[in-house]
Enzyme design. Sequence first.
Site, short mmCIF file in Angstrom:
data_model
loop_
_atom_site.label_atom_id
_atom_site.label_comp_id
_atom_site.label_asym_id
_atom_site.label_seq_id
_atom_site.Cartn_x
_atom_site.Cartn_y
_atom_site.Cartn_z
N SER A 134 0.88 -1.18 0.00
CA SER A 134 0.00 0.00 0.00
C SER A 134 0.91 1.22 0.00
O SER A 134 1.52 1.52 1.02
CB SER A 134 -0.87 0.03 1.26
OG SER A 134 -1.51 -1.20 1.46
N LYS A 177 -7.15 1.64 -2.61
CA LYS A 177 -6.66 1.21 -1.29
C LYS A 177 -6.68 2.39 -0.30
O LYS A 177 -7.02 2.23 0.87
CB LYS A 177 -5.25 0.63 -1.42
CG LYS A 177 -4.60 0.24 -0.10
CD LYS A 177 -5.29 -0.90 0.61
CE LYS A 177 -4.63 -1.18 1.95
NZ LYS A 177 -5.30 -2.23 2.71
N LYS A 212 1.03 5.59 7.85
CA LYS A 212 1.59 5.78 6.51
C LYS A 212 0.48 5.88 5.45
O LYS A 212 0.51 6.74 4.57
CB LYS A 212 2.53 4.58 6.25
CG LYS A 212 3.06 4.39 4.87
CD LYS A 212 2.28 3.41 4.04
CE LYS A 212 2.14 2.00 4.58
NZ LYS A 212 1.35 1.12 3.76
P1 NAP Z 1 5.68 -6.07 7.71
O1 NAP Z 1 5.32 -7.31 8.42
O2 NAP Z 1 6.29 -4.94 8.47
O3 NAP Z 1 6.64 -6.49 6.48
C1 NAP Z 1 7.29 -5.51 5.71
C2 NAP Z 1 8.11 -6.20 4.64
O4 NAP Z 1 8.81 -5.18 3.90
C3 NAP Z 1 9.18 -7.14 5.21
O5 NAP Z 1 9.37 -8.21 4.32
C4 NAP Z 1 10.41 -6.21 5.22
O6 NAP Z 1 11.64 -6.88 5.23
C5 NAP Z 1 10.20 -5.49 3.91
N1 NAP Z 1 10.98 -4.25 3.85
C6 NAP Z 1 10.79 -3.14 4.58
N2 NAP Z 1 11.69 -2.20 4.23
C7 NAP Z 1 12.47 -2.74 3.26
C8 NAP Z 1 13.56 -2.28 2.50
N3 NAP Z 1 14.06 -1.04 2.66
N4 NAP Z 1 14.11 -3.12 1.59
C9 NAP Z 1 13.63 -4.38 1.42
N5 NAP Z 1 12.59 -4.87 2.11
C10 NAP Z 1 12.01 -4.06 3.03
O7 NAP Z 1 4.42 -5.41 6.97
P2 NAP Z 1 3.10 -6.11 6.41
O8 NAP Z 1 2.05 -6.03 7.44
O9 NAP Z 1 3.44 -7.41 5.77
O10 NAP Z 1 2.69 -5.03 5.29
C11 NAP Z 1 3.29 -5.00 3.99
C12 NAP Z 1 2.45 -4.06 3.11
O11 NAP Z 1 1.10 -4.57 3.04
C13 NAP Z 1 2.35 -2.62 3.65
O12 NAP Z 1 2.35 -1.71 2.58
C14 NAP Z 1 1.02 -2.65 4.38
O13 NAP Z 1 0.46 -1.34 4.49
C15 NAP Z 1 0.21 -3.56 3.50
N6 NAP Z 1 -0.93 -4.24 4.16
C16 NAP Z 1 -0.80 -4.82 5.39
C17 NAP Z 1 -1.90 -5.43 5.98
C18 NAP Z 1 -1.83 -6.08 7.36
O14 NAP Z 1 -2.91 -6.37 7.93
N7 NAP Z 1 -0.67 -6.37 7.89
C19 NAP Z 1 -3.14 -5.48 5.30
C20 NAP Z 1 -3.24 -4.90 4.05
C21 NAP Z 1 -2.13 -4.29 3.48
P3 NAP Z 1 12.27 -7.39 6.64
O15 NAP Z 1 11.63 -8.72 6.90
O16 NAP Z 1 13.71 -7.44 6.38
O17 NAP Z 1 11.90 -6.35 7.67
#
Ligand code: NAP
Length: 293
Positions: A97, A172, A240
């Site tokens: 997102s 989104k 964010k």
């Molecule tokens: P998360 O658990 O914090 O995972 C973030 C991912 O991004 C991890 O794989 C992280 O790698 C990677 N990352 C962050 N910074 C990076 C960088 N500079 N270079 C390479 N990789 C990087 O977050 P999430 O909940 O999965 O969310 C991911 C996306 O989906 C976001 O945009 C979020 O808004 C969206 N989303 C989330 C949800 C939810 O319920 N969680 C629902 C809908 C949409 P590391 O493992 O090394 O940290």
Amino acid sequence: MAETIGFIGLGIMGKPMAKNLIKAGHSLVIYNRTQSKTEELVSMGADLKNSPKEVSANASIIITIVSDSPEVESVILGKNGIIEGIKEDSVVIDMSSISPITTLKIAKELDQRGVSLFDAPVSGGEVGAMEGTLSIMVGGDGVIYKRIEPVLMAMGKSVVRVGEVGAGGFTKLSNQIIVAGALQSISEAMVLAKKAGVDMQLVYQAIKGGMAGGRTLDMKIPAFVDGKFKPGFKMDLHIKDLKNALLAGKSLGVALPSTGLIHELFSACSAQGEGQKDHSVIFQILEQLSGLK
Ligand code: NAP
């Protein structure tokens, strides 16, 4: 022959989504910045690579799901990024997102290499990612969409193409405005009930079948009752999204007054050190404001 899929970003959402692709029979090449998060997928047969560049050199459809716009930009356009390894006629699907303005910038760069970008953010949370029941809102070319639709269907229950690239991101942002408003009002309502001495679980039972009922209430009530805010969806990620919504509103001349207010409240929550907890932790801050903590 089925296409090999590249998958970058194995966080709370990405890992279960990648697992569902393997379960659906797809071959995966994967990368995650923190390598320990790749072990389970490797044990399921995924091919681990050392950079996004190596992933794109070995796949024709590449999915990214990382945190925000700068991270997506770095993974796709940065050093050792997707753009350095990618072949013509490949497709990149960004499921993070992020700001649609960044999406359009990346789309332009990829287009010069003969590569199509889709923005396909998701809704449905960690549970939806695990169960393969996500709602996926897709922006991108209508013809090439047919090529990626079966891949998206392995991760979601509702997959809707909403327009050209960028449209997925705007959809989104609209989704996140609605969820933030619902979460804020549910939290305020439950704090009122709690301070009045009414059992929150009984309030939930009483109102869930009426007009106040809904998925946000169903999903978040256990966190309020238990006082536990394990993510789920991290508060900092929702901040964010609201920031990106406000920026989009400014660039298009759209007034988003309550989104601005909720962004400030959520930011205060993060300033108190709660940003890595589930966004439902806003309930706790409202409890504090109401003298309950
Ligand atoms: P998360 O658990 O914090 O995972 C973030 C991912 O991004 C991890 O794989 C992280 O790698 C990677 N990352 C962050 N910074 C990076 C960088 N500079 N270079 C390479 N990789 C990087 O977050 P999430 O909940 O999965 O969310 C991911 C996306 O989906 C976001 O945009 C979020 O808004 C969206 N989303 C989330 C949800 C939810 O319920 N969680 C629902 C809908 C949409 P590391 O493992 O090394 O940290």
